[in-house]
Design an enzyme around this catalytic site. Structure first.
Site, mmCIF file in Angstrom:
data_model
loop_
_atom_site.group_PDB
_atom_site.id
_atom_site.type_symbol
_atom_site.label_atom_id
_atom_site.label_comp_id
_atom_site.label_asym_id
_atom_site.label_seq_id
_atom_site.Cartn_x
_atom_site.Cartn_y
_atom_site.Cartn_z
ATOM 1 N N CYS A 1 0.795 -1.226 0.000
ATOM 2 C CA CYS A 1 0.000 0.000 0.000
ATOM 3 C C CYS A 1 0.827 1.277 0.000
ATOM 4 C CB CYS A 1 -0.973 0.008 1.163
ATOM 5 S SG CYS A 1 -0.199 0.125 2.809
ATOM 6 N N HIS B 1 -2.060 0.910 7.069
ATOM 7 C CA HIS B 1 -2.499 1.028 5.681
ATOM 8 C C HIS B 1 -2.576 2.494 5.266
ATOM 9 C CE1 HIS B 1 -4.294 -0.117 1.921
ATOM 10 N NE2 HIS B 1 -5.318 0.672 2.138
ATOM 11 N N ASP C 1 -7.593 4.204 -3.478
ATOM 12 C CA ASP C 1 -6.731 3.221 -2.825
ATOM 13 C C ASP C 1 -6.386 2.138 -3.841
ATOM 14 O OD1 ASP C 1 -5.427 1.404 -1.261
ATOM 15 O OD2 ASP C 1 -7.040 1.154 0.209
#
Length: 280
Positions: A73, A111, A126
Site C-alpha cells: 500500500c 495502511h 486506494d
C-alpha cells in the site's frame, strides 16, 4: 508531496497503459485508478527477502515502473499520489486500521489511502489493498452503495467520527478498514512502513503475498495457494508444488519481473517446505 526527483509521468502512464487526457477530473482519476490496479501487482517480495522497502520517489519509480515490480500500500499509493499531484489534483494521504481478517480488536495504523478534493466533491482512492483493492475511487459519502468495475463498496460512519470501508460479497457485507480524515505525512508513513516490513509477527515478513484484479476476476496468491475469484461466481483454488511454477505465476499471472537474487528461490523453497509441498 514534494521531492527532489520529479515523477516521469509519461513513463508511469506507459507502465499502466493509460493514454487518456492529462486533466485533473473525475473521469481521469477513475481511468488511472483502474489502469494502475490492473497492471501493477500487489506483492511483498522485498520484506520476504529482508530487503528495505523505500518510499522515496526515485526508488518507487525504479521499482514499480522501470523494474516492472509491484509493492504494497505505501508504495502503490505514494506513487499514485505523486502522479495525481503532478496532474494538478488536490490530494492528501490518510491512514487506516485494517479490520479485514484482523486478529486484534483495535489494530495499529498499517495502511495508506488517499483523499482527493474534486469539483464533484471529496473522494477516496486506494490502489494498494491487496486482494480486495478498490478498482475505482469512491465518493466520501456514508451509506451510499457504490459500484466499481469489480465489487460494490460502501462507507459507514463510526462513532468516533471516522469511516468504515465495506465490500459486499456473496455472504454479505465485510469490513476492510477504518480511517479518518487526519492528514498523514511522509514521516508517518516511514514509521508505519518500517513496522509492517520488520515486525516479527507481520504477515509480510513470513508469507508470500501477491494480488491483482483482472477483467471480470481477481487473482490472489498466498504462499503456495493461487485463488481466482470470478465476479459473482465461485472461486477456484490451486496448490502450487514447485519453485519453478511459483516463479511462473509471479511472472505471468501477476506480471512481475522477479528480482535477480538467489535468495528468492531459497525463500520460495522455504514457503513450499512450510506448506508441506515439494521444493523442486
Amino acid at each position: 508531496m514534494t521531492g527532489m526527483t520529479p515523477l516521469d509521468l509519461d513513463a508511469y502512464f506507459s507502465r499502466i497503459g493509460y493514454a487518456g487526457p492529462h486533466t485533473a477530473t473525475l473521469d481521469t482519476l477513475r481511468a488511472i485508478h483502474l489502469c494502475h490496479t490492473q497492471t501493477i501487482a500487489f506483492e511483498n517480495l522485498d520484506p520476504l527477502l529482508e530487503q528495505p522497502v523505500r518510499l522515496d520517489l526515485e526508488s518507487l519509480q525504479r521499482k514499480l515502473i522501470t523494474d516492472a515490480r509491484g509493492g504494497y500500500c505505501f508504495e502503490h499509493n505514494t506513487l499514485l499520489q505523486h502522479a495525481l499531484e503532478t496532474l494538478g489534483f488536490r490530494v492528501k494521504g490518510l491512514a487506516a486500521r485494517v479490520l479485514w481478517n484482523a486478529p486484534q480488536e483495535t489494530p495499529p495504523h498499517t495502511h495508506m489511502l488517499l483523499s482527493i478534493d474534486l469539483d464533484e466533491g471529496h473522494y477516496i482512492a486506494d490502489v494498494g489493498f491487496g486482494g480486495m483493492t478498490l478498482t475505482a475511487p469512491l465518493r466520501l459519502q456514508s451509506g451510499e452503495e457504490q459500484e466499481t468495475p469489480h465489487e460494490t463498496f460502501r462507507l459507514q460512519d463510526t462513532v468516533h467520527g471516522g469511516y468504515l470501508l465495506q465490500v459486499r460479497l456473496i455472504d454479505g457485507w465485510r469490513t476492510l478498514y477504518q480511517f479518518d480524515l487526519q492528514p498523514q505525512h511522509p514521516a508517518d508513513y516511514t514509521m508505519y512502513n518500517f513496522y509492517v516490513s520488520h515486525y516479527p509477527e507481520s504477515r509480510f515478513v513470513h508469507h508470500l503475498i501477491a494480488a491483482r484484479p483482472g477483467v471480470g476476476h481477481r487473482y490472489a496468491l498466498l504462499d503456495n495457494t493461487l485463488t481466482v475469484y470470478p465476479l459473482g461466481g465461485e472461486h477456484e483454488t490451486r496448490r502450487i508444488d514447485s519453485v519453478f511454477e511459483l516463479r511462473m505465476i509471479l511472472e505471468d499471472t501477476f506480471g512481475l519481473r522477479l528480482p535477480d537474487t538467489s535468495m528468492l528461490d531459497a525463500r520460495l523453497k522455504g514457503i513450499l517446505k512450510h506448506s508441506g509441498q515439494s521444493s523442486e
